[in-house]
Design a protein around this motif. Structure first.
Motif, PDB file in Angstrom:
ATOM      1  N   LYS A 200       0.810  -1.224   0.000  1.00  0.00           N
ATOM      2  CA  LYS A 200       0.000   0.000   0.000  1.00  0.00           C
ATOM      3  C   LYS A 200       0.841   1.270   0.000  1.00  0.00           C
ATOM      4  O   LYS A 200       0.288   2.369   0.065  1.00  0.00           O
ATOM      5  CB  LYS A 200      -0.981   0.009   1.185  1.00  0.00           C
ATOM      6  N   LYS A 201       2.163   1.138  -0.092  1.00  0.00           N
ATOM      7  CA  LYS A 201       2.980   2.349  -0.230  1.00  0.00           C
ATOM      8  C   LYS A 201       2.616   3.081  -1.516  1.00  0.00           C
ATOM      9  O   LYS A 201       2.662   4.302  -1.589  1.00  0.00           O
ATOM     10  CB  LYS A 201       4.467   1.997  -0.239  1.00  0.00           C
ATOM     11  N   ASP A 202       2.267   2.293  -2.556  1.00  0.00           N
ATOM     12  CA  ASP A 202       1.935   2.910  -3.828  1.00  0.00           C
ATOM     13  C   ASP A 202       0.688   3.792  -3.729  1.00  0.00           C
ATOM     14  O   ASP A 202       0.587   4.811  -4.403  1.00  0.00           O
ATOM     15  CB  ASP A 202       1.759   1.843  -4.919  1.00  0.00           C
ATOM     16  N   TRP A 203      -0.263   3.424  -2.888  1.00  0.00           N
ATOM     17  CA  TRP A 203      -1.449   4.264  -2.699  1.00  0.00           C
ATOM     18  C   TRP A 203      -1.059   5.640  -2.187  1.00  0.00           C
ATOM     19  O   TRP A 203      -1.715   6.651  -2.497  1.00  0.00           O
ATOM     20  CB  TRP A 203      -2.424   3.604  -1.728  1.00  0.00           C
ATOM     21  N   HIS A 204       0.017   5.712  -1.425  1.00  0.00           N
ATOM     22  CA  HIS A 204       0.442   6.989  -0.857  1.00  0.00           C
ATOM     23  C   HIS A 204       0.911   7.968  -1.929  1.00  0.00           C
ATOM     24  O   HIS A 204       1.033   9.162  -1.660  1.00  0.00           O
ATOM     25  CB  HIS A 204       1.530   6.766   0.189  1.00  0.00           C
ATOM     26  N   VAL A 205       1.167   7.485  -3.143  1.00  0.00           N
ATOM     27  CA  VAL A 205       1.422   8.402  -4.254  1.00  0.00           C
ATOM     28  C   VAL A 205       0.204   9.301  -4.453  1.00  0.00           C
ATOM     29  O   VAL A 205       0.320  10.518  -4.632  1.00  0.00           O
ATOM     30  CB  VAL A 205       1.729   7.619  -5.544  1.00  0.00           C
ATOM     31  N   LEU A 206      -0.985   8.700  -4.418  1.00  0.00           N
ATOM     32  CA  LEU A 206      -2.223   9.471  -4.596  1.00  0.00           C
ATOM     33  C   LEU A 206      -2.449  10.419  -3.428  1.00  0.00           C
ATOM     34  O   LEU A 206      -2.862  11.572  -3.610  1.00  0.00           O
ATOM     35  CB  LEU A 206      -3.414   8.517  -4.733  1.00  0.00           C
ATOM     36  N   ARG A 207      -2.157   9.938  -2.246  1.00  0.00           N
ATOM     37  CA  ARG A 207      -2.303  10.791  -1.067  1.00  0.00           C
ATOM     38  C   ARG A 207      -1.368  11.993  -1.162  1.00  0.00           C
ATOM     39  O   ARG A 207      -1.754  13.129  -0.842  1.00  0.00           O
ATOM     40  CB  ARG A 207      -1.989   9.982   0.191  1.00  0.00           C
ATOM     41  N   SER A 208      -0.138  11.757  -1.624  1.00  0.00           N
ATOM     42  CA  SER A 208       0.824  12.842  -1.757  1.00  0.00           C
ATOM     43  C   SER A 208       0.374  13.860  -2.801  1.00  0.00           C
ATOM     44  O   SER A 208       0.553  15.068  -2.623  1.00  0.00           O
ATOM     45  CB  SER A 208       2.203  12.282  -2.136  1.00  0.00           C
ATOM     46  N   ILE A 209      -0.226  13.384  -3.892  1.00  0.00           N
ATOM     47  CA  ILE A 209      -0.764  14.310  -4.890  1.00  0.00           C
ATOM     48  C   ILE A 209      -1.808  15.212  -4.255  1.00  0.00           C
ATOM     49  O   ILE A 209      -1.775  16.443  -4.402  1.00  0.00           O
ATOM     50  CB  ILE A 209      -1.390  13.531  -6.067  1.00  0.00           C
ATOM     51  N   ALA A 210      -2.739  14.606  -3.519  1.00  0.00           N
ATOM     52  CA  ALA A 210      -3.817  15.375  -2.891  1.00  0.00           C
ATOM     53  C   ALA A 210      -3.274  16.400  -1.905  1.00  0.00           C
ATOM     54  O   ALA A 210      -3.734  17.554  -1.854  1.00  0.00           O
ATOM     55  CB  ALA A 210      -4.794  14.430  -2.198  1.00  0.00           C
ATOM     56  N   GLU A 211      -2.278  15.999  -1.127  1.00  0.00           N
ATOM     57  CA  GLU A 211      -1.729  16.908  -0.112  1.00  0.00           C
ATOM     58  C   GLU A 211      -0.878  18.008  -0.724  1.00  0.00           C
ATOM     59  O   GLU A 211      -0.612  19.019  -0.062  1.00  0.00           O
ATOM     60  CB  GLU A 211      -0.911  16.104   0.900  1.00  0.00           C
ATOM     61  N   SER A 212      -0.456  17.837  -1.979  1.00  0.00           N
ATOM     62  CA  SER A 212       0.351  18.853  -2.642  1.00  0.00           C
ATOM     63  C   SER A 212      -0.499  19.912  -3.346  1.00  0.00           C
ATOM     64  O   SER A 212       0.040  20.899  -3.858  1.00  0.00           O
ATOM     65  CB  SER A 212       1.284  18.190  -3.677  1.00  0.00           C
ATOM     66  N   LEU A 213      -1.805  19.701  -3.370  1.00  0.00           N
ATOM     67  CA  LEU A 213      -2.693  20.623  -4.065  1.00  0.00           C
ATOM     68  C   LEU A 213      -3.171  21.740  -3.143  1.00  0.00           C
ATOM     69  O   LEU A 213      -3.408  21.502  -1.952  1.00  0.00           O
ATOM     70  CB  LEU A 213      -3.908  19.870  -4.618  1.00  0.00           C
ATOM     71  N   PRO A 214      -3.356  22.934  -3.663  1.00  0.00           N
ATOM     72  CA  PRO A 214      -3.950  24.017  -2.864  1.00  0.00           C
ATOM     73  C   PRO A 214      -5.375  23.634  -2.449  1.00  0.00           C
ATOM     74  O   PRO A 214      -6.058  22.870  -3.154  1.00  0.00           O
ATOM     75  CB  PRO A 214      -3.965  25.209  -3.836  1.00  0.00           C
ATOM     76  N   VAL A 215      -5.830  24.162  -1.345  1.00  0.00           N
ATOM     77  CA  VAL A 215      -7.162  23.810  -0.842  1.00  0.00           C
ATOM     78  C   VAL A 215      -8.267  24.264  -1.788  1.00  0.00           C
ATOM     79  O   VAL A 215      -9.393  23.743  -1.743  1.00  0.00           O
ATOM     80  CB  VAL A 215      -7.395  24.426   0.553  1.00  0.00           C
ATOM     81  N   SER A 216      -7.962  25.193  -2.669  1.00  0.00           N
ATOM     82  CA  SER A 216      -8.973  25.718  -3.588  1.00  0.00           C
ATOM     83  C   SER A 216      -9.233  24.794  -4.779  1.00  0.00           C
ATOM     84  O   SER A 216     -10.193  24.992  -5.530  1.00  0.00           O
ATOM     85  CB  SER A 216      -8.538  27.081  -4.125  1.00  0.00           C
ATOM     86  N   VAL A 217      -8.388  23.772  -4.968  1.00  0.00           N
ATOM     87  CA  VAL A 217      -8.524  22.884  -6.118  1.00  0.00           C
ATOM     88  C   VAL A 217      -9.778  22.021  -5.979  1.00  0.00           C
ATOM     89  O   VAL A 217     -10.088  21.508  -4.899  1.00  0.00           O
ATOM     90  CB  VAL A 217      -7.271  21.995  -6.262  1.00  0.00           C
ATOM     91  N   GLU A 218     -10.508  21.856  -7.083  1.00  0.00           N
ATOM     92  CA  GLU A 218     -11.720  21.049  -7.096  1.00  0.00           C
ATOM     93  C   GLU A 218     -11.370  19.569  -7.246  1.00  0.00           C
ATOM     94  O   GLU A 218     -10.844  19.154  -8.269  1.00  0.00           O
ATOM     95  CB  GLU A 218     -12.634  21.473  -8.244  1.00  0.00           C
ATOM     96  N   ILE A 219     -11.642  18.794  -6.205  1.00  0.00           N
ATOM     97  CA  ILE A 219     -11.439  17.345  -6.254  1.00  0.00           C
ATOM     98  C   ILE A 219     -12.713  16.700  -6.792  1.00  0.00           C
ATOM     99  O   ILE A 219     -13.761  16.739  -6.150  1.00  0.00           O
ATOM    100  CB  ILE A 219     -11.094  16.770  -4.870  1.00  0.00           C
ATOM    101  N   VAL A 220     -12.632  16.118  -7.981  1.00  0.00           N
ATOM    102  CA  VAL A 220     -13.796  15.485  -8.600  1.00  0.00           C
ATOM    103  C   VAL A 220     -14.008  14.088  -8.037  1.00  0.00           C
ATOM    104  O   VAL A 220     -15.123  13.712  -7.683  1.00  0.00           O
ATOM    105  CB  VAL A 220     -13.627  15.429 -10.130  1.00  0.00           C
ATOM    106  N   ASP A 221     -12.941  13.293  -7.988  1.00  0.00           N
ATOM    107  CA  ASP A 221     -12.978  11.954  -7.392  1.00  0.00           C
ATOM    108  C   ASP A 221     -11.854  11.864  -6.376  1.00  0.00           C
ATOM    109  O   ASP A 221     -10.678  12.038  -6.720  1.00  0.00           O
ATOM    110  CB  ASP A 221     -12.791  10.868  -8.459  1.00  0.00           C
ATOM    111  N   THR A 222     -12.192  11.572  -5.136  1.00  0.00           N
ATOM    112  CA  THR A 222     -11.192  11.547  -4.078  1.00  0.00           C
ATOM    113  C   THR A 222     -10.383  10.251  -4.095  1.00  0.00           C
ATOM    114  O   THR A 222     -10.854   9.198  -4.546  1.00  0.00           O
ATOM    115  CB  THR A 222     -11.848  11.708  -2.701  1.00  0.00           C
ATOM    116  N   HIS A 223      -9.161  10.356  -3.569  1.00  0.00           N
ATOM    117  CA  HIS A 223      -8.298   9.189  -3.427  1.00  0.00           C
ATOM    118  C   HIS A 223      -8.651   8.375  -2.188  1.00  0.00           C
ATOM    119  O   HIS A 223      -8.144   7.261  -2.022  1.00  0.00           O
ATOM    120  CB  HIS A 223      -6.845   9.655  -3.294  1.00  0.00           C
ATOM    121  N   LYS A 224      -9.489   8.921  -1.338  1.00  0.00           N
ATOM    122  CA  LYS A 224      -9.782   8.249  -0.080  1.00  0.00           C
ATOM    123  C   LYS A 224     -10.521   6.945  -0.332  1.00  0.00           C
ATOM    124  O   LYS A 224     -11.556   6.914  -0.989  1.00  0.00           O
ATOM    125  CB  LYS A 224     -10.591   9.170   0.830  1.00  0.00           C
TER     126      LYS A 224
END
Length: 326
Positions: A200-224
């Motif tokens: 599951k380390k690979d899943w953390h790639v998606l988590r890192s993408i999400a955490e690198s985005l400004p809070v104003s970015v529109e998340i259409v489909d979440t990684h959660k």
């Protein structure tokens, strides 16, 4: 990064493949002109790559320093085997080094041979640009696809996952600009294995993408609790996904692409042989059942691989699933 993160996808169901379905897919590949052409092209590419690689592997005449062995591993292994003189372990050092050397380069060889066959471009490994993260890319008039590939399902650590995700978030705008598109699809791909055996380390790639985005970015489909993420930022539509084993090869080509790869590998590496008279005694407890061919249809007859090579097909196929059924 916490191993048991709350947003991790739920435990995956085991990927169990039907041997009967595998044999039927082999028949479909064998009877399809385009599929056969791909297999033969991949086989030729593998032969060239493998032969060149083998020339550079350590030989019995190599200097001891070239093997870079751990004295601790050598001693522990000698204890396990009950060795009493160095001559006994010397015969084990060369094949161990050969395996190690091949593991370093085998994944890249597969990428360089297979990606172009399915319409992708290999990104030079020494390229220093905003696309250095990528191993392969494909650009159309509608979107840009990029992939970072790892050879196995447990090749990633926390720091690597964090860096990959951060680099994706930072560089997608440049990728889109370079390829004149406003749609980017990124894949973290793994050449074999399944999601259920991933650490599951690979899943953390998606988590890192999400955490690198400004809070104003529109998340259409979440990684959660998901293996993908999609968001919109500055006019770009960006998606990213983790694709492991068959999932990756299906994305690259179609549902039989992983089998085309396996057939090409066998043709390039294993010569056909006559019937065996003995029944092997396997040390690996379930290897006999893995290689069992009783599910093969009675009228099964293809030309791409021979009867003696079918056990190799099942041997390879087991690396792409969690188990077999008839």
């Amino acid at each position: 990064m916490a191993r048991g993160h709350l947003d991790l996808p739920k435990k995956e169901e085991a990927l169990v493949l039907s041997k009967r379905d595998i044999f039927n897919s082999l028949i479909a590949i064998d009877s399809d002109h385009a599929a056969r052409a791909r297999v033969l092209r991949i086989e030729t590419g593998f032969r060239k790559k493998i032969e060149n690689h083998l020339l550079g592997l350590p030989t019995a005449q190599a200097n001891f320093q070239k093997f870079n062995t751990s004295p601790f591993v050598l001693m522990f292994y000698s204890k396990k085997r009950g060795y009493t003189c160095v001559a006994e372990i010397e015969s084990d050092i060369i094949p161990a080094k050969v395996f190690s050397s091949m593991e370093t380069s085998a994944g890249r060889m597969v990428e360089e041979v297979v990606l172009p066959v399915y319409g992708w471009e290999v990104v030079p490994s020494k390229m220093h640009s905003v696309e250095s993260l990528l191993d392969g890319r494909k650009s159309t008039s509608k979107h840009f696809c990029g992939v970072t590939l790892k050879s196995g399902p447990r090749c990633l650590n926390d720091e690597m996952a964090q860096n990959i995700g951060r680099d994706v978030a930072q560089n997608v705008a440049a990728w889109a600009n370079n390829h004149n598109t406003d749609t980017v699809d990124f894949t973290y791909g793994v050449l074999y294995g399944t999601k259920s055996i991933s650490n599951k380390k690979d899943w953390h790639v998606l988590r890192s993408i999400a955490e690198s985005l400004p809070v104003s970015v529109e998340i259409v489909d979440t990684h959660k609790q998901s293996w993908k993420i999609r968001y919109r930022r500055d006019g770009l539509d960006v998606s990213a996904a983790v694709r492991i084993g068959i999932d990756w090869w299906t994305y690259l080509g179609d549902k039989n692409t992983w089998l085309e790869l396996c057939v090409a590998l066998i043709r390039a590496c294993v010569a056909p042989a006559g019937p065996r008279e003995d029944v092997p005694a396997y040390t690996i407890s379930d290897l006999g059942s893995i290689l069992d061919l009783s599910s093969k249809p009675e009228d099964f007859n293809i030309s791409l691989i021979q009867e003696s090579q079918l056990e190799w097909l099942l041997f390879l196929a087991r690396h792409f699933c969690d188990g077999f059924k008839p």
